[in-house]
Scaffold this motif. Structure first.
Motif, PDB file in Angstrom:
ATOM      1  N   PHE A  89     -14.847  -2.956   2.936  1.00  0.00           N
ATOM      2  CA  PHE A  89     -16.082  -3.644   2.726  1.00  0.00           C
ATOM      3  C   PHE A  89     -15.622  -4.366   1.423  1.00  0.00           C
ATOM      4  CE2 PHE A  89     -16.888   0.409   0.727  1.00  0.00           C
ATOM      5  CZ  PHE A  89     -18.310  -0.336   0.159  1.00  0.00           C
ATOM      6  N   GLY A  90     -16.078  -5.278   1.146  1.00  0.00           N
ATOM      7  CA  GLY A  90     -16.491  -6.226  -0.092  1.00  0.00           C
ATOM      8  C   GLY A  90     -17.347  -7.335  -0.404  1.00  0.00           C
ATOM      9  N   GLN A  91     -17.499  -6.772  -1.650  1.00  0.00           N
ATOM     10  CA  GLN A  91     -18.938  -8.458  -1.876  1.00  0.00           C
ATOM     11  C   GLN A  91     -18.710 -10.006  -2.496  1.00  0.00           C
ATOM     12  OE1 GLN A  91     -20.474  -9.433  -4.447  1.00  0.00           O
ATOM     13  NE2 GLN A  91     -21.918 -10.351  -4.577  1.00  0.00           N
ATOM     14  N   SER A  92     -18.475 -10.684  -2.536  1.00  0.00           N
ATOM     15  CA  SER A  92     -18.139 -11.977  -3.126  1.00  0.00           C
ATOM     16  C   SER A  92     -17.267 -12.260  -2.981  1.00  0.00           C
ATOM     17  CB  SER A  92     -18.714 -11.922  -3.542  1.00  0.00           C
ATOM     18  OG  SER A  92     -19.038 -13.258  -4.732  1.00  0.00           O
ATOM     19  N   ALA A  93     -16.079 -12.391  -3.589  1.00  0.00           N
ATOM     20  CA  ALA A  93     -14.443 -12.902  -3.342  1.00  0.00           C
ATOM     21  C   ALA A  93     -14.486 -11.419  -2.974  1.00  0.00           C
ATOM     22  CB  ALA A  93     -13.830 -12.351  -5.320  1.00  0.00           C
ATOM     23  N   GLY A  94     -13.747 -10.329  -2.974  1.00  0.00           N
ATOM     24  CA  GLY A  94     -13.647  -9.001  -3.064  1.00  0.00           C
ATOM     25  C   GLY A  94     -14.284  -9.407  -0.575  1.00  0.00           C
ATOM     26  N   GLY A  95     -15.298  -9.536  -0.389  1.00  0.00           N
ATOM     27  CA  GLY A  95     -15.636 -10.015   1.157  1.00  0.00           C
ATOM     28  C   GLY A  95     -15.042 -11.373   1.707  1.00  0.00           C
ATOM     29  N   SER A  96     -14.731 -12.460   0.382  1.00  0.00           N
ATOM     30  CA  SER A  96     -13.433 -13.306   0.791  1.00  0.00           C
ATOM     31  C   SER A  96     -11.972 -12.351   1.377  1.00  0.00           C
ATOM     32  CB  SER A  96     -13.268 -14.424   0.218  1.00  0.00           C
ATOM     33  OG  SER A  96     -13.941 -14.953  -0.201  1.00  0.00           O
ATOM     34  N   SER A  97     -11.594 -11.050   0.004  1.00  0.00           N
ATOM     35  CA  SER A  97     -10.632 -10.624   0.266  1.00  0.00           C
ATOM     36  C   SER A  97     -10.494  -9.760   1.906  1.00  0.00           C
ATOM     37  CB  SER A  97      -9.913  -9.322  -0.622  1.00  0.00           C
ATOM     38  OG  SER A  97     -10.660  -9.854  -1.787  1.00  0.00           O
ATOM     39  N   VAL A  98     -11.495  -9.311   1.929  1.00  0.00           N
ATOM     40  CA  VAL A  98     -11.429  -9.048   3.239  1.00  0.00           C
ATOM     41  C   VAL A  98     -11.176  -9.386   4.482  1.00  0.00           C
ATOM     42  CG1 VAL A  98     -12.973  -7.749   4.972  1.00  0.00           C
ATOM     43  CG2 VAL A  98     -13.265  -6.456   2.494  1.00  0.00           C
ATOM     44  N   ASP A  99     -11.540 -10.368   4.625  1.00  0.00           N
ATOM     45  CA  ASP A  99     -10.999 -11.660   5.442  1.00  0.00           C
ATOM     46  C   ASP A  99      -9.773 -11.951   5.274  1.00  0.00           C
ATOM     47  OD1 ASP A  99     -12.039 -13.104   7.932  1.00  0.00           O
ATOM     48  OD2 ASP A  99     -12.620 -14.942   6.888  1.00  0.00           O
ATOM     49  N   TYR A 100      -9.418 -11.927   4.418  1.00  0.00           N
ATOM     50  CA  TYR A 100      -7.740 -12.489   4.065  1.00  0.00           C
ATOM     51  C   TYR A 100      -7.195 -11.523   4.605  1.00  0.00           C
ATOM     52  CZ  TYR A 100      -9.059 -16.161   0.170  1.00  0.00           C
ATOM     53  OH  TYR A 100      -9.265 -17.612  -0.386  1.00  0.00           O
ATOM     54  N   TRP A 101      -7.190 -10.847   4.746  1.00  0.00           N
ATOM     55  CA  TRP A 101      -6.484  -8.972   5.429  1.00  0.00           C
ATOM     56  C   TRP A 101      -6.399  -9.344   6.292  1.00  0.00           C
ATOM     57  CZ3 TRP A 101      -5.476  -4.077   2.103  1.00  0.00           C
ATOM     58  CH2 TRP A 101      -5.140  -3.512   2.593  1.00  0.00           C
ATOM     59  N   SER A 102      -7.310  -9.346   7.222  1.00  0.00           N
ATOM     60  CA  SER A 102      -7.177  -9.930   8.300  1.00  0.00           C
ATOM     61  C   SER A 102      -6.999 -10.948   9.226  1.00  0.00           C
ATOM     62  CB  SER A 102      -8.508 -10.101   8.974  1.00  0.00           C
ATOM     63  OG  SER A 102      -9.071 -11.600   9.147  1.00  0.00           O
ATOM     64  N   PHE A 103      -6.097 -11.758   8.337  1.00  0.00           N
ATOM     65  CA  PHE A 103      -5.035 -12.736   8.550  1.00  0.00           C
ATOM     66  C   PHE A 103      -3.755 -12.470   8.310  1.00  0.00           C
ATOM     67  CE2 PHE A 103      -8.620 -14.859   8.911  1.00  0.00           C
ATOM     68  CZ  PHE A 103      -8.696 -16.116   9.717  1.00  0.00           C
ATOM     69  N   ALA A 104      -3.478 -12.028   7.123  1.00  0.00           N
ATOM     70  CA  ALA A 104      -1.859 -11.687   6.220  1.00  0.00           C
ATOM     71  C   ALA A 104      -1.468 -10.552   7.023  1.00  0.00           C
ATOM     72  CB  ALA A 104      -2.523 -11.696   5.065  1.00  0.00           C
TER      73      ALA A 104
END
Length: 480
Positions: free
Chosen positions: A209-224
């Protein structure tokens, strides 16, 4: 009682207390990990929780490893580490501000763990947090993210991760691997997968889990990492892959050349790797950001490489080209309540309508589309919108000259609820309703982590997100 006797009595009491504290610390078990034998200590405000600070998961990214992918850290046989200090990433920024040179401060690739009863056989869900801050501001050593309260209240394992920031995590150097900060995050979760059983965690139930840029990192993870996600659940808070445009390769390279010239070093990667860390930070700070109507865009941040970061996230999401991992996602009602302060400092004035549009484009719509595409492809998905506005967390009220509204449920204000840190951060006692909200959110996040497929439905009667029927409680209209 004479003063001397009192002094002796208090000295003995102090020694007894200190001895008991040391006994409690040394009674904690040694945890055998790939980073050596690790011993933690009792968390300061939740002594039943063991706190492990600064565990190295990757080698120091210095010398040839500066700007390079993380190199997994493996401790020598029999190595012992007293995990009692925060990772050193914070010192980079303190030293930069003070113009002090300390090259060892780049040794920041470490993580922190909070858990009750480490070494027990029961396998608990694991929550791994990626902090925000525009991929520039340090975070995991912040009191906002202390995991002791969440670990105590919900009996889970909580982890915060240090990863490289700014130019060190997103250099843009031609020919170099891009987005090494996102690879740091992957390396940390791999470490968790391989070692967390010793801390009472279940490697098959890791939620990031993550917030702001960390939230984007979480979503990036699912594609990468869609073919090998490792994790069982995703919680992006106020940030998804659609929240901002990543840098193009050409733009990131221009930033790199700007710094390499400003630091009087050649544009050759080897030369910049040999440059002084403070000199690099000073040069990077002078690189002009792309102007926007509201706030300048960050410079050194994720770059399109079509491996870890992509140019076509919406098309990929629409096509279902992501890991089919359950998701809980959302944003706050008035994210702009935080950004108004930065705009005020920069003497940028926007109308209330413009701030509402900022909220929609940066947060509400990205959360809406990200969750909508998950639902369309049959992924168990939940969505929230946070409205909390508490006396002890309020930044300003409607009379502060920042518009008719107060700070409201501003960007990041949900974090103290999830981590249970509001009272500790503010120094002001929570209201009973605030405590109840924090307890609810802690429990909901952990219900999801315990069973990402149906935990929220079973424990909280929280139905899966359905874009066709979801209503905006504040405006009584269907969210887009």
């Amino acid at each position: 009682m004479s003063f001397s006797i009192m002094r002796i009595t208090f000295s003995l009491l102090f020694l007894a207390t200190a001895t008991l504290a040391r006994a409690n610390e040394t009674s904690l078990p040694l945890i055998d990990t790939t980073s050596g034998l690790i011993r933690g200590h009792s968390a300061p405000n939740r002594t039943c929780v063991a706190e492990f600070l600064g565990i190295k998961y990757a080698a120091a990214p210095i010398g040839e490893l500066r700007f390079a992918p993380p190199n997994r850290f493996t401790a020598p046989s029999g190595a012992f580490y007293e995990a009692s200090k925060w990772p050193s990433g914070l010192r980079v920024w303190k030293n930069f501000a003070a113009q002090n040179n300390n090259p060892s401060s780049e040794d920041c690739l470490a993580l922190n763990i909070w858990t009750k009863g480490p070494g027990i056989s029961a396998k608990k869900p694991v929550l791994v947090y990626f902090h925000g801050g525009r991929f520039t501001i340090p975070g995991p050593h912040s009191p906002f993210f202390s995991g002791q309260y969440l670990a105590d209240t919900e009996n889970v394992v909580v982890i915060t991760v240090n990863y490289r920031l700014g130019i060190f995590g997103f250099s843009g150097a031609p020919g170099a691997t891009q987005n090494v900060a996102l690879l740091d995050q992957r390396s940390a979760v791999e470490w968790v997968r391989d070692n967390i059983e010793g801390f009472g965690g279940d490697p098959s139930r890791i939620t990031i889990f993550g917030q702001s840029a960390g939230g984007s990192s979480v979503d990036y993870w699912s594609f990468a990492w869609r073919e090998d996600p490792i994790v069982a659940g995703l919680i992006p808070q106020s940030g998804t892959s659609l929240s901002f445009l990543p840098n193009t390769k050409e733009y990131s390279e221009s930033l790199w050349y700007n710094v390499s010239q400003a630091s009087e070093a050649s544009s050759v990667l080897a030369c910049v790797r040999a440059a002084d860390v403070v000199t690099i930070l000073a040069a990077a700070a002078k690189v002009p950001a792309l102007p926007t109507l509201a706030l300048p865009q960050a410079t050194f941040h994720p770059t399109i490489d079509n491996a870890t970061v992509f140019a076509d996230y919406e098309a990929r999401a629409a096509a279902g080209r992501f890991a089919r991992v359950p998701m809980l996602a959302g944003n706050n009602d008035f994210e702009a309540g935080w950004y108004k302060l930065s705009a005020w400092a920069a003497r940028t004035n926007l109308t209330e309508a413009q701030w509402d549009l900022y909220d929609e484009r940066a947060f509400t719509c990205p959360s809406s589309y990200t969750t909508k595409y998950r639902v369309q492809h049959g992924v168990p998905t939940w969505r929230y919108r946070y409205f909390g506005d508490w006396d002890n967390l309020r930044l300003y009220n409607g009379t502060a000259g920042l518009g008719p509204r107060g700070s409201g449920a501003y960007h990041g204000s949900e974090l103290e609820m999830v981590f249970g840190t509001a009272q500790g951060v503010s120094g002001v006692k929570n209201s009973p309703t605030e405590d109840a909200m924090s307890k609810y959110m802690m429990g909901a996040w952990v219900a999801f982590a315990r069973d990402p497929q149906r935990g929220l439905l079973a424990d909280y009667a929280w139905p899966r997100y359905d874009p066709a029927v979801y209503l905006d409680a504040s405006h009584n209209k269907t969210l887009i």
